[in-house]
Motif scaffolding. Structure first.
Motif, PDB file in Angstrom:
ATOM      1  N   THR A  36      17.660  -4.162  22.026  1.00 51.69           N
ATOM      2  CA  THR A  36      17.673  -5.254  22.198  1.00 51.69           C
ATOM      3  C   THR A  36      18.239  -6.283  21.041  1.00 51.69           C
ATOM      4  O   THR A  36      17.031  -6.496  20.212  1.00 51.69           O
ATOM      5  N   ASP A  37      19.123  -6.727  20.798  1.00 49.53           N
ATOM      6  CA  ASP A  37      19.109  -7.604  19.733  1.00 49.53           C
ATOM      7  C   ASP A  37      19.055  -8.959  19.707  1.00 49.53           C
ATOM      8  O   ASP A  37      19.116  -9.267  21.169  1.00 49.53           O
ATOM      9  N   GLY A  38      19.171  -9.495  19.000  1.00 51.97           N
ATOM     10  CA  GLY A  38      18.955 -11.562  19.064  1.00 51.97           C
ATOM     11  C   GLY A  38      17.817 -12.013  20.359  1.00 51.97           C
ATOM     12  O   GLY A  38      16.859 -11.709  20.128  1.00 51.97           O
ATOM     13  N   PHE A  39      18.569 -13.363  20.278  1.00 55.16           N
ATOM     14  CA  PHE A  39      17.485 -13.797  21.391  1.00 55.16           C
ATOM     15  C   PHE A  39      17.001 -13.312  22.866  1.00 55.16           C
ATOM     16  O   PHE A  39      16.455 -13.140  23.489  1.00 55.16           O
ATOM     17  N   ALA A  40      18.456 -11.774  22.879  1.00 56.47           N
ATOM     18  CA  ALA A  40      17.489 -11.187  23.812  1.00 56.47           C
ATOM     19  C   ALA A  40      16.141 -10.390  23.644  1.00 56.47           C
ATOM     20  O   ALA A  40      15.723  -9.736  25.179  1.00 56.47           O
ATOM     21  N   ASN A  41      16.356 -10.407  22.613  1.00 55.91           N
ATOM     22  CA  ASN A  41      14.941  -9.216  22.228  1.00 55.91           C
ATOM     23  C   ASN A  41      13.770 -10.460  21.997  1.00 55.91           C
ATOM     24  O   ASN A  41      13.310 -11.521  21.793  1.00 55.91           O
ATOM     25  N   LEU A  42      12.545  -9.695  23.049  1.00 58.90           N
ATOM     26  CA  LEU A  42      11.639 -10.989  23.616  1.00 58.90           C
ATOM     27  C   LEU A  42      10.323 -11.217  22.491  1.00 58.90           C
ATOM     28  O   LEU A  42      10.411 -12.143  23.033  1.00 58.90           O
ATOM     29  N   PRO A  43       9.989 -10.399  22.127  1.00 49.95           N
ATOM     30  CA  PRO A  43       9.586 -10.432  20.940  1.00 49.95           C
ATOM     31  C   PRO A  43      10.226 -11.240  19.676  1.00 49.95           C
ATOM     32  O   PRO A  43       9.076 -12.366  19.629  1.00 49.95           O
ATOM     33  N   ARG A 101      10.401   0.391  23.735  1.00 47.59           N
ATOM     34  CA  ARG A 101      11.803   0.682  24.114  1.00 47.59           C
ATOM     35  C   ARG A 101      12.909  -0.613  23.636  1.00 47.59           C
ATOM     36  O   ARG A 101      13.884  -0.604  22.950  1.00 47.59           O
ATOM     37  N   HIS A 102      12.502  -1.652  24.556  1.00 52.17           N
ATOM     38  CA  HIS A 102      13.131  -2.529  23.950  1.00 52.17           C
ATOM     39  C   HIS A 102      13.634  -3.736  23.289  1.00 52.17           C
ATOM     40  O   HIS A 102      14.402  -4.363  22.393  1.00 52.17           O
ATOM     41  N   PHE A 103      12.065  -3.522  22.225  1.00 54.09           N
ATOM     42  CA  PHE A 103      12.076  -4.184  20.853  1.00 54.09           C
ATOM     43  C   PHE A 103      13.186  -3.636  20.404  1.00 54.09           C
ATOM     44  O   PHE A 103      13.955  -4.286  19.447  1.00 54.09           O
ATOM     45  N   ALA A 104      13.290  -2.189  19.985  1.00 54.63           N
ATOM     46  CA  ALA A 104      14.231  -1.589  18.953  1.00 54.63           C
ATOM     47  C   ALA A 104      15.553  -1.603  19.696  1.00 54.63           C
ATOM     48  O   ALA A 104      16.539  -1.808  19.751  1.00 54.63           O
ATOM     49  N   GLU A 140       0.780  -1.187   0.388  1.00 55.59           N
ATOM     50  CA  GLU A 140       0.356  -0.094   0.131  1.00 55.59           C
ATOM     51  C   GLU A 140       0.809   1.418  -0.203  1.00 55.59           C
ATOM     52  O   GLU A 140      -0.007   2.368   0.030  1.00 55.59           O
ATOM     53  N   GLY A 141       2.231   0.583   0.081  1.00 55.34           N
ATOM     54  CA  GLY A 141       2.702   2.467  -0.161  1.00 55.34           C
ATOM     55  C   GLY A 141       3.184   3.385   0.623  1.00 55.34           C
ATOM     56  O   GLY A 141       3.051   4.254   0.997  1.00 55.34           O
ATOM     57  N   ARG A 142       3.318   2.264   2.240  1.00 55.00           N
ATOM     58  CA  ARG A 142       2.601   3.736   3.112  1.00 55.00           C
ATOM     59  C   ARG A 142       3.695   3.301   4.313  1.00 55.00           C
ATOM     60  O   ARG A 142       3.938   1.670   4.335  1.00 55.00           O
ATOM     61  N   ALA A 143       4.060   3.926   5.623  1.00 55.41           N
ATOM     62  CA  ALA A 143       4.232   3.454   6.750  1.00 55.41           C
ATOM     63  C   ALA A 143       3.060   3.189   7.534  1.00 55.41           C
ATOM     64  O   ALA A 143       2.382   2.598   6.998  1.00 55.41           O
ATOM     65  N   ALA A 144       3.514   1.851   8.157  1.00 57.16           N
ATOM     66  CA  ALA A 144       2.918   1.350   9.535  1.00 57.16           C
ATOM     67  C   ALA A 144       3.434   2.081  10.853  1.00 57.16           C
ATOM     68  O   ALA A 144       4.265   1.834  11.988  1.00 57.16           O
ATOM     69  N   GLU A 145       2.225   3.161  11.395  1.00 51.79           N
ATOM     70  CA  GLU A 145       2.769   4.244  12.210  1.00 51.79           C
ATOM     71  C   GLU A 145       1.969   4.016  13.334  1.00 51.79           C
ATOM     72  O   GLU A 145       2.069   5.232  14.276  1.00 51.79           O
ATOM     73  N   HIS A 146       1.656   2.603  13.926  1.00 50.59           N
ATOM     74  CA  HIS A 146       1.453   2.570  15.481  1.00 50.59           C
ATOM     75  C   HIS A 146       2.225   2.855  16.971  1.00 50.59           C
ATOM     76  O   HIS A 146       1.968   3.430  17.591  1.00 50.59           O
ATOM     77  N   THR A 147       3.946   3.032  16.267  1.00 54.20           N
ATOM     78  CA  THR A 147       4.353   3.405  17.399  1.00 54.20           C
ATOM     79  C   THR A 147       4.622   4.666  17.961  1.00 54.20           C
ATOM     80  O   THR A 147       4.586   5.464  18.795  1.00 54.20           O
ATOM     81  N   ALA A 148       4.441   5.913  16.619  1.00 50.83           N
ATOM     82  CA  ALA A 148       4.523   7.228  16.949  1.00 50.83           C
ATOM     83  C   ALA A 148       3.383   7.371  17.839  1.00 50.83           C
ATOM     84  O   ALA A 148       3.667   8.458  18.101  1.00 50.83           O
ATOM     85  N   GLN A 149       2.302   6.603  17.239  1.00 50.04           N
ATOM     86  CA  GLN A 149       1.552   6.869  18.590  1.00 50.04           C
ATOM     87  C   GLN A 149       1.549   6.876  19.846  1.00 50.04           C
ATOM     88  O   GLN A 149       1.521   7.262  20.880  1.00 50.04           O
ATOM     89  N   ARG A 150       2.826   6.349  20.549  1.00 47.49           N
ATOM     90  CA  ARG A 150       2.930   5.800  21.390  1.00 47.49           C
ATOM     91  C   ARG A 150       4.503   7.333  21.928  1.00 47.49           C
ATOM     92  O   ARG A 150       5.333   7.449  22.970  1.00 47.49           O
ATOM     93  N   GLY A 151       4.508   7.811  20.544  1.00 47.31           N
ATOM     94  CA  GLY A 151       5.829   8.631  21.140  1.00 47.31           C
ATOM     95  C   GLY A 151       7.498   7.583  19.808  1.00 47.31           C
ATOM     96  O   GLY A 151       8.258   8.505  20.609  1.00 47.31           O
ATOM     97  N   ILE A 152       7.361   6.932  19.047  1.00 50.23           N
ATOM     98  CA  ILE A 152       8.750   6.741  18.873  1.00 50.23           C
ATOM     99  C   ILE A 152       8.173   6.579  17.407  1.00 50.23           C
ATOM    100  O   ILE A 152       7.377   5.643  16.127  1.00 50.23           O
ATOM    101  N   GLY A 153       8.742   7.063  16.496  1.00 48.57           N
ATOM    102  CA  GLY A 153       8.450   6.825  14.737  1.00 48.57           C
ATOM    103  C   GLY A 153       9.236   8.212  14.195  1.00 48.57           C
ATOM    104  O   GLY A 153      10.271   9.110  14.929  1.00 48.57           O
ATOM    105  N   ALA A 154       8.792   8.596  12.844  1.00 44.75           N
ATOM    106  CA  ALA A 154       9.278   9.970  12.262  1.00 44.75           C
ATOM    107  C   ALA A 154       8.568  11.434  13.185  1.00 44.75           C
ATOM    108  O   ALA A 154       7.472  11.035  13.863  1.00 44.75           O
TER     109      ALA A 154
END
Length: 510
Positions: free
Chosen positions: A292-299, A287-290, A87-101
């Protein structure tokens, strides 16, 4: 063969180990395969030790994540890039929480200020006495609010919601009539939640709500309506005053829209501070998802397990059981989030998907489910990965024995699925070696609920990236709607004989 194909081949060739063997070989397994997120409303423990993930599989999945471009996809998502290519667009649900463009975060801040102002004006009586809100939506416009209100707005001896909220989604008039029966029209407002403000179920229910207000003697029924939409002009044209239109961005998908103005009924039920706490809990997971890398990233870790069961072990379903009555709607919420996001048959670049996509998500509430479906989980012939969700602190003031029995049953089910039990009587034998994961919240607060939802959003996204699909479109829901519209317009013709006969039997066709 692509790099990811080679990774999948390597993963498929790895030996299968039983849960008992995995625990026997690693005295530290519980610690290494568990993790805790610090959430303002109470920490959340994620225990993935009773899954069949091994160190070798984890290393393989970490390599798959690198080859699938997980880090880059995550950056695109969280920075407001084109995460939804079809659809040629962003997915900006995290911006509603303060993380995004930056521009999108600023736009969300303005929306939240407007929303807060309207909520507080209503609570302070500036729009007259309002005791009830009927929230009309469907899909993500209803499931998220319904979950949050059912979980967090239950009355106690010390507290009642400032406004009684009824969420109506079904076009079946019985659903809307039940809300009418519970509300005093002279003290009721209507929220109409539709991204396009054309959704036929929502707009039909909204028209009936207006009619109910009119027939009940309300002089200005449209003055009782708040519109939650990405099409504000259509809402104004329909009759809503522009001061009561709360717009959200086209880049916020319906099943991810709770954080936008679709959260208006939640703020009405909890007060603004409660809704703000949900945002705060969700952003802690962001913030954790952004960061944290690899297996330590819980999601991402949860996605590794999900993919192991679907891709390597042939599991076609995954079950979630909430051992807390307040989370009874959580499995329903996850059904849409996961199956509408990842139920795809093409890759993000439009090529056929040559592997399974999302499993069927299902579940229920403990302990009820133990007396209904757990027979299959323990002794059936299919392997079903299970998630248990529990809350350490009870949400009631009854004898603590209630909660002790509830938690005991939750943990016992995971232990029994893993251990099994031998018997000379085959009907009484349990094979064991059946997987589960457990999520344990310190308390169920707005912040911890927000965190739980955000965790599953990112888990769903991680699954999609690793099988290279787009989780943010949902064209599969359109065809049935198109045919229904054709039938309603009298243009339905040439259907299969069964459909033709059903239309005639229901009196929808001569």
């Amino acid at each position: 063969m692509t790099d990811t194909d080679a990774r999948w081949s390597d993963l498929a060739a790895m030996p299968r180990q039983t849960l008992q063997d995995l625990f026997a070989a690693d005295d530290d397994r519980v610690r290494r395969f568990s993790g805790t997120l610090a959430i303002p409303g109470g920490d959340i423990l994620f225990d993935w030790s009773k899954t069949h993930l091994s160190d070798a599989l984890v290393a393989g999945f970490e390599g798959l994540a690198r080859d699938a471009g997980f880090d880059g996809a995550r950056e695109v998502l969280l920075s407001g890039g084109i995460a939804n290519p079809t659809e040629g667009r962003a997915a900006e649900h995290t911006a509603q929480r303060g993380i995004g463009a930056d521009a999108s975060v600023a736009e969300a801040d303005v929306l939240h200020m407007r929303m807060r102002g309207l909520v507080e004006a209503i609570h302070e009586g500036m729009l007259g006495e309002v005791r009830h809100l009927i929230h009309i939506g469907i899909g993500g416009s209803a499931l998220g609010p319904a979950l949050a209100i059912d979980a967090l707005a239950r009355p106690t001896a010390e507290w009642r919601a400032p406004v009684d909220v009824h969420v109506v989604s079904n076009i079946d008039g019985n659903a809307l009539e039940a809300a009418f029966e519970a509300c005093d029209p002279a003290k009721t407002m209507i929220a109409v939640a539709s991204k396009t403000f054309t959704t036929i179920e929502t707009m039909t229910n909204a028209a009936s709500a207006i009619q109910w207000l009119e027939e009940s003697g309300v002089s200005d029924p449209y003055g009782r309506v708040v519109a939650l939409t990405a099409a504000p002009d259509r809402a104004v044209e329909w009759g809503v005053d522009e001061t009561r239109v709360l717009p959200f961005s086209e880049s916020v998908g319906g099943r991810y829209s709770l954080w936008s103005s679709i959260g208006f009924p939640v703020a009405m039920a909890l007060g603004w501070d409660g809704f703000a706490a949900m945002l705060e809990g969700a952003v802690a997971v962001d913030r954790h998802f952004a960061d944290t890398d690899g297996f330590a990233n819980l999601p991402l870790r949860a996605a590794f397990a999900d993919l192991m069961y679907v891709q390597l072990r042939g599991c076609q379903t995954r079950a979630t059981f909430a051992y807390d009555e307040r989370l009874a709607l959580f499995p329903d919420y996850l059904q849409q989030l996961e199956m509408e996001s990842n139920g795809k048959s093409v890759t993000a670049d439009g090529k056929p998907l040559h592997r399974p996509s999302a499993p069927i998500t299902w579940g229920g509430t403990g302990t009820d489910a133990q007396h209904a479906v757990f027979q299959l989980l323990h002794q059936g012939t299919v392997e079903v990965p299970v998630d248990f969700i529990a809350v350490k602190a009870p949400g009631h003031d009854l004898d603590p024995e209630h909660h002790t029995i509830l938690l005991t049953n939750c943990f016992a089910q995971g232990a029994a699925l893993m251990a099994g039990k031998d018997s000379i009587d085959a009907a009484r034998a349990y094979p064991g070696n059946r997987p589960s994961a457990t999520i344990l919240c310190e308390a169920l607060t707005p912040a911890t609920l927000g965190a739980l939802i955000a965790f599953h959003e990112h888990r769903t996204f991680a699954n999609a990236v690793l099988i290279e699909i787009n989780p943010f479109d949902q064209f599969g829901v359109e065809l049935g709607k198109q045919i229904a519209n054709q039938i309603a317009a009298g243009a339905g013709a040439g259907f299969d004989p069964s459909t033709e006969a059903l239309l005639a039997a229901a009196g929808l066709k001569d």
